[in-house]
Design a protein around this motif. Sequence first.
Motif, short mmCIF file in Angstrom:
data_model
loop_
_atom_site.label_atom_id
_atom_site.label_comp_id
_atom_site.label_asym_id
_atom_site.label_seq_id
_atom_site.Cartn_x
_atom_site.Cartn_y
_atom_site.Cartn_z
N LYS A 184 -44.53 -24.94 36.63
CA LYS A 184 -45.21 -26.24 36.58
C LYS A 184 -45.47 -26.79 37.98
N LYS A 185 -44.46 -26.63 38.85
CA LYS A 185 -44.58 -27.17 40.20
C LYS A 185 -45.48 -26.32 41.09
N SER A 186 -45.31 -25.01 41.02
CA SER A 186 -46.04 -24.12 41.93
C SER A 186 -47.49 -23.93 41.53
N LYS A 187 -47.76 -23.96 40.20
CA LYS A 187 -49.12 -23.75 39.67
C LYS A 187 -49.72 -22.44 40.16
N ILE A 188 -48.89 -21.42 40.19
CA ILE A 188 -49.33 -20.08 40.62
C ILE A 188 -49.84 -19.32 39.40
N ASP A 246 -51.22 -13.52 32.48
CA ASP A 246 -51.04 -14.13 31.17
C ASP A 246 -49.56 -14.43 30.94
N LEU A 247 -49.22 -15.73 30.93
CA LEU A 247 -47.84 -16.16 30.72
C LEU A 247 -47.61 -16.63 29.29
N THR A 248 -48.53 -16.31 28.38
CA THR A 248 -48.43 -16.78 27.00
C THR A 248 -47.12 -16.36 26.35
N ASP A 249 -46.79 -15.10 26.48
CA ASP A 249 -45.57 -14.59 25.83
C ASP A 249 -44.33 -15.27 26.37
N MET A 250 -44.29 -15.52 27.68
CA MET A 250 -43.11 -16.14 28.26
C MET A 250 -42.94 -17.57 27.76
N TRP A 251 -44.05 -18.34 27.73
CA TRP A 251 -43.98 -19.72 27.23
C TRP A 251 -43.54 -19.72 25.76
N ARG A 252 -44.11 -18.80 24.98
CA ARG A 252 -43.79 -18.76 23.55
C ARG A 252 -42.31 -18.44 23.32
N ALA A 259 -35.05 -29.63 22.05
CA ALA A 259 -36.43 -29.89 21.63
C ALA A 259 -37.32 -30.30 22.80
N GLU A 260 -36.79 -31.11 23.73
CA GLU A 260 -37.61 -31.58 24.86
C GLU A 260 -38.05 -30.41 25.74
N THR A 261 -37.13 -29.51 26.04
CA THR A 261 -37.48 -28.33 26.86
C THR A 261 -38.48 -27.45 26.13
N ALA A 262 -38.29 -27.29 24.80
CA ALA A 262 -39.23 -26.50 24.01
C ALA A 262 -40.61 -27.13 24.02
N SER A 305 -41.89 -28.95 26.34
CA SER A 305 -42.48 -28.73 27.67
C SER A 305 -43.16 -27.35 27.74
N SER A 306 -42.49 -26.32 27.19
CA SER A 306 -43.07 -24.98 27.18
C SER A 306 -44.31 -24.91 26.29
#
Length: 654
Positions: free
Chosen positions: A434-438, A442-448, A460-463, A465-466
């Motif tokens: 979020k901070k680096s915006k690099i 495809d980061l879809t799998d990691m976020w999921r 729930a809050e951390t989830a 955010s993802s």
Amino acid sequence: MSKGVDKEAAIRTHYAELNKFGQNGEYEKAVKAANKILALNPDEFQAAHCKVVGLIQVSKFNEAIQFIERAKLNQLVFERAYVEYRLNQPQKALKTIDSCDVKPLPDNLKELRAQVLYRLEMFDECFEAYKNIIKNSSDDYEDERATNLSAVAANLSIEGSTKDFSNLREDTYELTYNSACALAGKGKFNEAEKKLRASEKLCRETLEEDGSTEDDILDESVIIKVQLAYCLQMQGKSKEAYAIYADALKLKSDDVALIAVCSNNTVAINKDQNVFDSKKKIRTALNEACEHKLTSRQNKTIAINNCLLTLYTNQADQCQQLVNKLVQKYPDIEFEGLLIRVSQLAKDKKYKEAVDLLEKYTKSYPDDDLPAKFAMTQLLLLNGNKKGAIEVLQSLGEAKYRPGVVSAIVSLLLGSDNKAAASQVLKDAVEWYKKSKINSGDLTDMWRQAATFHLRGGEAETAASSLEELRKSNPQDMKILAQLVIAYAQFDRSKAQEASKKLPALDTLTNAAEIDSLEATNWMMSTKAVKKTVSKVEQSPGTPGSELGKQRKKRQRKRKGKLPKEYNAEVQPDPERWLPKYERTGFRRKRDKRSKDVIKGSQGMASGAADQYDMSKAQNLSKASPAATSSAEPTPGPRQHQRKSHQKKKKGRF
């Protein structure tokens, strides 16, 4: 007549012979004629020049360079540079050419300089040199220069050059072949395979038109086939590639570089199999005659494969020696040599020594420590040290936030029953991106995966955010939105209500039949029970189409069961008809051969005579006599029994 006149006449006579031998291609005799002239007059420059050319023509390059130096023929720049080039001294050849006083260089020196640059693998400068030559020349060698230019382009592609080579010609089989090599250098093996097949076809057609024999065609096209085999090998089609390499080696080509490439690639396919065949082929690939015919990249690859072969054959000492020589000769592949040495130590279960070597390397090259630390992680895991592997991965700096590294760390932490630490790793990764915006792909799998993990863990809050980051890249994915609503509902109902408004209406997702079946089923029931309930609902009286079902049932007539032949209704059926045969009253068991009632005597003896011929009974000892035995009436044997003839009923109408 004076001696001077005789000398001049002899020189003229020898020059005439020299000219005749040169025109006829008899270069050995031409050299002898030049020697006769130089014996009469050592200052004859033309004779000296002819002698150098003759020595070059008969491939006596050492004699040629010695004569040039001895006679101080500094004017023969082209001949000297060419001899140095043929003696595999390209650095000296380039220095000789650049020392030429004539500027700009003559055309022949320009051509030779481009060849020398290619041998020195100075491909960028060589490419520009050939472009300049092609631009400023117009003769019958245009196709050859275009072929050389495309060969340089192919090598630049292999080295990762970003130059555009799309405007190069492809109208001959050589040019098509070089274009395919360029594609292979970029990793486009499927496209390269198609071009190589087209090049092979074009080669055959061209040579057949020229009247070449089948052997000549095979000799010319074998290099195309070998390159095709390489493309197949890189696509995982090892069997096809191996067959092509074997066929190429059977031809016994004069091209030592081609044989070296075939042998090396066969060793690469064999890996730790066919070790004896690999040893034989690697010796062929390491032949000194091949060294100057191959590029430095090819020579490195062959040397590495030789080290790997000793690793596979458990030759630990020889492997270490070869690796040391490899690193000394090619310092730029120090890490590859280190990996081979570490692999040998790991094979000998010396994990600590292997890890120490890698740690030493990371201290020496801190900017290039990522591959070494991955190798350390693998070794620690092989040794069962999960904690040490996690520490190494977490020491990677910003590289530890890469999706693959995050996945590895989380998996290891979960395997160590440390869910809290795994959750924290995912939190840190989400915050860092979020901070680096690099943009790291495809980061879809990691976020999921992060969202799912935190939802299950009650965070729930951390989830959320993802899921918010995931929704940015997939705004149309309703599954992500539904998960986001579930996450919001656990800590912020207003956000959940606002997000739920974006969900599609229920009517668009289901139809009436699905709703009815869902309402009719009980989720606590088993799957089979649910299916039966649904089928009953569909066949209920209120369901459309049930009347048609009734009509069909009315139309169906029951068929009468078939009765057996000779059935008599007045006679009671056998009460034991449903019992198995062996349980019925009239069933006769077969006599057990091991029972005491076994008849003793010869084959065909009647059962009544068993006691008479049983010698174990005392009462029969007095009765048994030859006369009594002979007076007994013989019982017919099995062959004398006649089967009762059954009269077959003739079929007919009654």
